[in-house]
Motif scaffolding. Structure first.
Motif, mmCIF file in Angstrom:
data_model
loop_
_atom_site.group_PDB
_atom_site.id
_atom_site.type_symbol
_atom_site.label_atom_id
_atom_site.label_comp_id
_atom_site.label_asym_id
_atom_site.label_seq_id
_atom_site.Cartn_x
_atom_site.Cartn_y
_atom_site.Cartn_z
ATOM 1 N N TYR A 151 0.831 -1.207 0.000
ATOM 2 C CA TYR A 151 0.000 0.000 0.000
ATOM 3 C C TYR A 151 0.867 1.259 0.000
ATOM 4 O O TYR A 151 0.553 2.236 -0.680
ATOM 5 N N CYS A 153 3.784 1.623 -1.294
ATOM 6 C CA CYS A 153 4.454 1.843 -2.581
ATOM 7 C C CYS A 153 3.561 2.574 -3.577
ATOM 8 O O CYS A 153 4.055 3.166 -4.539
ATOM 9 N N LYS A 154 2.249 2.550 -3.370
ATOM 10 C CA LYS A 154 1.344 3.235 -4.291
ATOM 11 C C LYS A 154 1.468 4.749 -4.200
ATOM 12 O O LYS A 154 0.963 5.477 -5.053
ATOM 13 N N ARG A 157 3.214 7.638 -7.100
ATOM 14 C CA ARG A 157 2.690 8.591 -8.092
ATOM 15 C C ARG A 157 2.703 10.025 -7.564
ATOM 16 O O ARG A 157 2.501 10.969 -8.323
ATOM 17 N N THR A 286 12.060 4.871 -0.048
ATOM 18 C CA THR A 286 11.345 5.139 -1.295
ATOM 19 C C THR A 286 12.063 6.208 -2.103
ATOM 20 O O THR A 286 12.272 6.060 -3.317
ATOM 21 N N ASP A 301 9.446 1.659 -10.312
ATOM 22 C CA ASP A 301 7.993 1.703 -10.357
ATOM 23 C C ASP A 301 7.430 1.120 -9.062
ATOM 24 O O ASP A 301 8.168 0.793 -8.130
ATOM 25 N N GLU A 302 6.109 0.971 -9.014
ATOM 26 C CA GLU A 302 5.478 0.471 -7.789
ATOM 27 C C GLU A 302 5.972 -0.924 -7.420
ATOM 28 O O GLU A 302 6.190 -1.235 -6.244
ATOM 29 N N LYS A 303 6.177 -1.774 -8.420
ATOM 30 C CA LYS A 303 6.613 -3.145 -8.158
ATOM 31 C C LYS A 303 8.004 -3.164 -7.528
ATOM 32 O O LYS A 303 8.251 -3.898 -6.565
ATOM 33 N N GLU A 306 7.768 -1.714 -3.988
ATOM 34 C CA GLU A 306 7.142 -2.681 -3.080
ATOM 35 C C GLU A 306 8.147 -3.750 -2.665
ATOM 36 O O GLU A 306 8.270 -4.089 -1.487
#
Length: 485
Positions: A151, A153-154, A157, A286, A301-303, A306
């Motif tokens: 969550y 990592c989202k 953006r 992050t 990216d998010e992956k 995460e």
């Protein structure tokens, strides 16, 4: 005839290297530089350079916390070895990874400075019980962080260039005082702290590193930091600032016995405190992953984020088992990747292996400890300054002339620099808030995100496409291809 895709030799922060994806589309089976393996000697020496750059940062927290909670010198040394061992495990989780764990980038993990003050507050003068409570709080906070990683990592953006550039710049600037402290000797209570000898030694090392980068070519140029540390240490011997005592007192072999200070204890207040620290660490990690992704040409990216956060939190949860503390990203090694242009994650994995060996062989760890802090400080100025320069180059792509982007950067940098420029600024605030406020990286990041949301997301559409672009996708001015090193 279509041009054959090829990898660029430089790590371009403003326009990430996407040739690996191009090669894949064209049927080229060459690996991305991040996934390449190097010759054994180059792998070892480059990995050792990463260890040398982060060694002092790994052993410093246990060196501070141990005496504060009432441990003996031998017990504190045991904590230091355990921290090296667990940093190696956490680094392998990040670089090699498994399942959905690991960013699989050249990402170094080690003991986080963010937890030092809270850990001292938790365990002060409580001896083994204090350490047991600290370890219990770290385990709970880390497991919660592991659950939250998908969550958290989202939020990526909300990290466009105006935010990431600001945070990366703050990372570099926030680390520079560490290099300055090392350059003076590292111990403010010592008689020779800030002496001409220490500062001169730091300056000599700085000049050596710069000269080696200028004069050498190829692989030798890439390990200029390591060579500078070796030469600086040799020069420091006749100067009388190299301490050989660590080698004399070190054991040949010493495994970090699980729960050597007793079974972990769980106290609510301690757990809440370390949960706050974990959120700070996740925020900083992050930002570091976003910075590293740009430098190596594989945007985070998010992956990826995460996986990186899972590795951070899992490594931190395992760490207390072997008497280690909370682990997070080491920003100084991001600067080293940018400077050397060696982007292979397996190089950093080799560094993780070296850290494990150092943790198991105290006498080997003591050899690394021979590097005097003033020598490390001189090299650190270049390393940490490189991180700040990377942030500035990212900001160059953030359309500063549009909207309120310049205002966002100004406010975030200004607030983020408070703990550096005025360390006692928040002295009247509750200690629970100081965990965040005393970290310029965290406060600057929060301010940059909040202002970016207020000015570029809420109430009106962004003025430029740049403000909507995903992290790592940078608009390079047509008249000037902004590159990194």
């Amino acid at each position: 005839m279509a041009a054959k895709p090829r990898f660029r030799k430089d790590a371009d922060a403003a326009a990430p290297d996407t040739t690996a994806d191009m090669a894949a589309e064209a049927g080229d089976d060459r690996k991305h530089p991040v996934d390449e393996t190097l010759p054994p000697l180059k792998m070892f020496t480059s990995g050792l350079q990463h260890v040398a750059a982060m060694y002092a940062g790994v052993v410093a927290p246990p060196l501070i916390v141990g005496p504060a909670v009432g441990l003996t010198a031998k017990e504190t040394a045991f904590l230091m070895g355990a921290s090296l061992f667990t940093a190696g495990i956490a680094t392998l989780l990040q670089t090699i990874g498994f399942w959905k764990v690991g960013a699989r980038l050249p990402f170094v993990n080690g003991v986080s400075f963010a937890g030092v003050a809270p850990m001292i507050a938790i365990g002060k003068d409580r001896g083994h019980d204090g350490i047991a409570v600290i370890f219990g709080a770290i385990i709970v906070a880390s497991l919660l962080g592991f659950v939250l990683a998908p969550y958290f990592c989202k939020l990526v953006r909300f990290f466009p260039p105006v935010v990431t550039g600001t945070v990366i710049t703050l990372i570099g600037v926030s680390l520079l005082p560490v290099a300055f402290n090392w350059s003076q000797g590292g111990n403010a209570t010592a008689d020779d702290y800030g002496s001409m000898t220490n500062i001169t030694m730091a300056a000599v090392t700085l000049v050596i590193v710069l000269a080696l980068r200028k004069l050498l070519r190829g692989f030798l140029q890439q390990i200029a930091i390591l060579l500078g540390l070796v030469i600086g240490t040799l020069i420091a011997i006749p100067a009388g600032i190299t301490d050989f005592g660590a080698i004399k007192d070190a054991d040949v072999v010493g495994f970090p016995t699980p729960f050597a200070f007793g079974a972990p204890q769980f106290e609510i207040a301690a757990i809440i405190s370390m949960c706050i620290v974990m959120l700070v660490c996740m925020t900083e990690s992050t930002a570091d992953m976003l910075a590293l992704g740009k430098i190596v040409g594989r945007p985070a990216d998010e992956k990826i984020i995460e996986g990186g956060l899972r590795a951070d939190t899992l490594g931190s949860a395992i760490s207390p088992l072997f008497n280690g503390f909370m682990c997070s990203a080491f920003a100084q090694n991001v600067g080293l990747v940018a400077m050397t242009k060696i982007r292979s994650r397996y190089v950093v994995a080799a560094g993780g292996g070296i850290l494990i060996v150092l943790g198991l062989v105290p006498v080997a760890a003591s050899v690394i400890a021979l590097v005097p802090l003033p020598v490390l400080g001189g090299a650190g100025i270049v390393l940490f300054g490189t991180v700040a320069a990377s942030g500035i180059q990212t900001l160059a792509t953030a359309a500063m002339e549009k909207g309120e982007n310049a205002l966002i950067v100004a406010a975030a940098l200004g607030i983020g620099l408070i703990p550096i420029a005025a360390p006692q600024f928040y002295h009247a605030f509750p200690e629970s808030l100081l965990v965040v406020l005393d970290s310029g990286i965290s406060t600057g990041c929060v301010v940059a995100i909040a202002l970016n949301l207020a000015f570029n997301h809420f109430g009106r559409k962004p003025d430029t496409a740049d403000q909507e672009q995903a992290p790592g996708e940078h608009v390079v001015p047509a008249a000037a291809g902004v590159g990194f090193h």
